[in-house]
Design a protein around this motif. Structure first.
Motif, PDB file in Angstrom:
ATOM      1  N   LEU A 208      -1.269  10.397   4.187  1.00  0.00           N
ATOM      2  CA  LEU A 208      -1.948  10.353   5.476  1.00  0.00           C
ATOM      3  C   LEU A 208      -1.890  11.710   6.164  1.00  0.00           C
ATOM      4  O   LEU A 208      -0.828  12.323   6.271  1.00  0.00           O
TER       5      LEU A 208
ATOM      6  N   THR B 253       0.097   5.356   0.800  1.00  0.00           N
ATOM      7  CA  THR B 253      -0.946   6.203   1.373  1.00  0.00           C
ATOM      8  C   THR B 253      -0.429   7.612   1.632  1.00  0.00           C
ATOM      9  O   THR B 253       0.717   7.782   2.062  1.00  0.00           O
TER      10      THR B 253
ATOM     11  N   GLN C  60      -8.109   4.784   4.925  1.00  0.00           N
ATOM     12  CA  GLN C  60      -7.762   4.298   6.254  1.00  0.00           C
ATOM     13  C   GLN C  60      -7.744   5.450   7.248  1.00  0.00           C
ATOM     14  O   GLN C  60      -7.450   6.587   6.902  1.00  0.00           O
TER      15      GLN C  60
ATOM     16  N   LEU D 157      -5.984   8.625   2.135  1.00  0.00           N
ATOM     17  CA  LEU D 157      -6.337   7.826   0.970  1.00  0.00           C
ATOM     18  C   LEU D 157      -5.081   7.212   0.377  1.00  0.00           C
ATOM     19  O   LEU D 157      -3.994   7.803   0.461  1.00  0.00           O
ATOM     20  N   GLY D 158      -5.271   6.015  -0.235  1.00  0.00           N
ATOM     21  CA  GLY D 158      -4.128   5.371  -0.836  1.00  0.00           C
ATOM     22  C   GLY D 158      -4.531   4.397  -1.921  1.00  0.00           C
ATOM     23  O   GLY D 158      -5.713   4.232  -2.244  1.00  0.00           O
TER      24      GLY D 158
ATOM     25  N   GLN E  63       0.829  -1.210   0.000  1.00  0.00           N
ATOM     26  CA  GLN E  63       0.000   0.000   0.000  1.00  0.00           C
ATOM     27  C   GLN E  63       0.861   1.257   0.000  1.00  0.00           C
ATOM     28  O   GLN E  63       1.929   1.303   0.627  1.00  0.00           O
TER      29      GLN E  63
ATOM     30  N   VAL F 106      -8.618  -0.084   7.909  1.00  0.00           N
ATOM     31  CA  VAL F 106      -8.460   0.034   6.461  1.00  0.00           C
ATOM     32  C   VAL F 106      -9.739  -0.426   5.770  1.00  0.00           C
ATOM     33  O   VAL F 106     -10.156  -1.581   5.927  1.00  0.00           O
TER      34      VAL F 106
END
Length: 365
Positions: free
Chosen positions: A135, A133, A201, A163-164, A131, A223
């Motif tokens: 943040l 992300t 997440q 978001l990722g 992943q 998540v």
């Protein structure tokens, strides 16, 4: 007449404009914008007194929570693992941004309902993921903390949201299809890392300041994958073949995961403190107290006032003015009629005269 009036109106504006142009763009303090204070400096990058970059690393467990095949099955927990590294930028003392890379694996189990579940038994699945992300980080302790006289605090509560995108591989094995159809099953998904699989997440973390260079943190993140195949149940939904309908065990179309990590943050920079631990209000109170305890006394008349005319000798142009004489701002005794006799001895203050006649015109008494 009109030209004189025009000059009278324009001259002050021209003088003011010249003064403003000389000081408005100046980088030398004090100037027009510094309220006369010399204890200020430019607010630029070189004037910073704290660090605002950090690198964080950590790891822990990953558990599939809200999904068709879960990490919590019966009385057992099927533990997975998770690891992350992030580059952190603190924008203010309450908010920062991180670019985080995570990877790990979850292990889950599930069982089809009815006769198909009895035939296939308890299916086992795993998910390997990667992943990336962006943040956001809110420092609730700095946002809500009161300013008091306690020692510098070392604990801070953080909230995270971002978001990722991710890529993952999944595999599912059961006692039915995996044995009788080896060319088609086990059920597997290979989702490449890219924007076709976005996720959200959010979570919270508790940080402890070990030193000016290192923080330790425990972090819990939830998540939301947005994918129904993230748990290993395959990428098919309601196929009409109950033997492979693992994605219908849970009606939710998003398989969600929980990660629990323990990590370290290494603060980067040459300054003593980091912006995440900086409290502007505490600094304001400290500065105020410091100024109150170390006030700068204004000393005037260092050389005194020898003739007691209320004009300091530092700028007194006549150091021996007679006692009782009225003086101007430069300490010179006033002679209103400019006849050479100061007003203290002049009996005709408004009419020029001679010294022999006590400042009055000749022939007058």
């Amino acid at each position: 007449m009109k030209s004189n009036l025009f000059l009278a109106l324009c001259l002050p504006a021209a003088v003011f404009a010249q003064e403003a142009s000389n000081t408005a763009g100046s980088e030398v303090y004090p100037n027009t914008f510094s309220s006369g204070s010399a204890k200020i400096s430019q607010f630029n990058n070189s004037a910073k007194r704290f660090n605002d970059w950090a690198v964080s690393v950590g790891g822990g467990t990953a558990l599939m929570k809200k999904s068709d095949l879960t990490s919590f099955y019966g009385d057992e927990v099927n533990w997975g693992w998770n690891a992350y590294v992030s580059l952190d930028k603190q924008l203010t003392h309450t908010f920062g941004l991180s670019l985080m890379y995570s990877m790990g694996q979850t292990n889950q189990r599930g069982m089809l309902p009815g006769v198909w579940g009895a035939t296939a038994g308890v299916a086992e699945a795993w998910t390997k993921y990667k992943q990336i992300t962006v943040l956001g980080d809110i420092n609730f302790s700095n946002l809500l903390r009161r300013v008091d006289n306690h020692s510098p605090y070392r604990w801070a509560l953080h909230g995270y949201a971002g978001l990722g995108t991710m890529g993952y591989e999944t595999l599912l094995l059961d006692n039915n299809l995996s044995r009788y159809a080896p060319n088609t099953f086990p059920i597997a998904v290979d989702q490449k890392l890219g924007f076709s699989s976005l996720f959200f997440q959010g979570g919270a973390g508790l940080k402890y300041k070990v030193s000016e260079l290192i923080d330790i943190e425990t972090r819990v993140m939830y998540v939301m994958s947005g994918d129904d195949e993230f748990d290993g149940g395959g990428d098919l939904f309601d196929t009409g073949h109950p033997s492979i309908n693992y994605n219908m065990i849970n009606p939710s179309r998003s398989d969600d995961m929980v990660t629990i990590n323990l990590g370290l943050s290494f603060k980067i920079g040459k300054h003593d403190s980091h912006l995440a631990w900086h409290d502007p209000m505490q600094e304001i109170y400290y500065r105020t107290a410091d100024l109150e305890q170390n006030s700068n006394e204004l000393i005037v008349c260092k050389k005194g006032d020898l003739d007691n005319d209320a004009v300091c000798d530092d700028w007194d142009r006549e150091l021996n003015s007679p006692a009782g004489a009225r003086v101007d701002g430069a300490g010179v005794a006033i002679d209103m009629d400019l006849d050479g006799v100061i007003d203290l001895y002049d009996r005709c203050v408004t009419v020029p005269g001679t010294a022999e006649n006590n400042g009055c015109p000749p022939g007058s008494k």
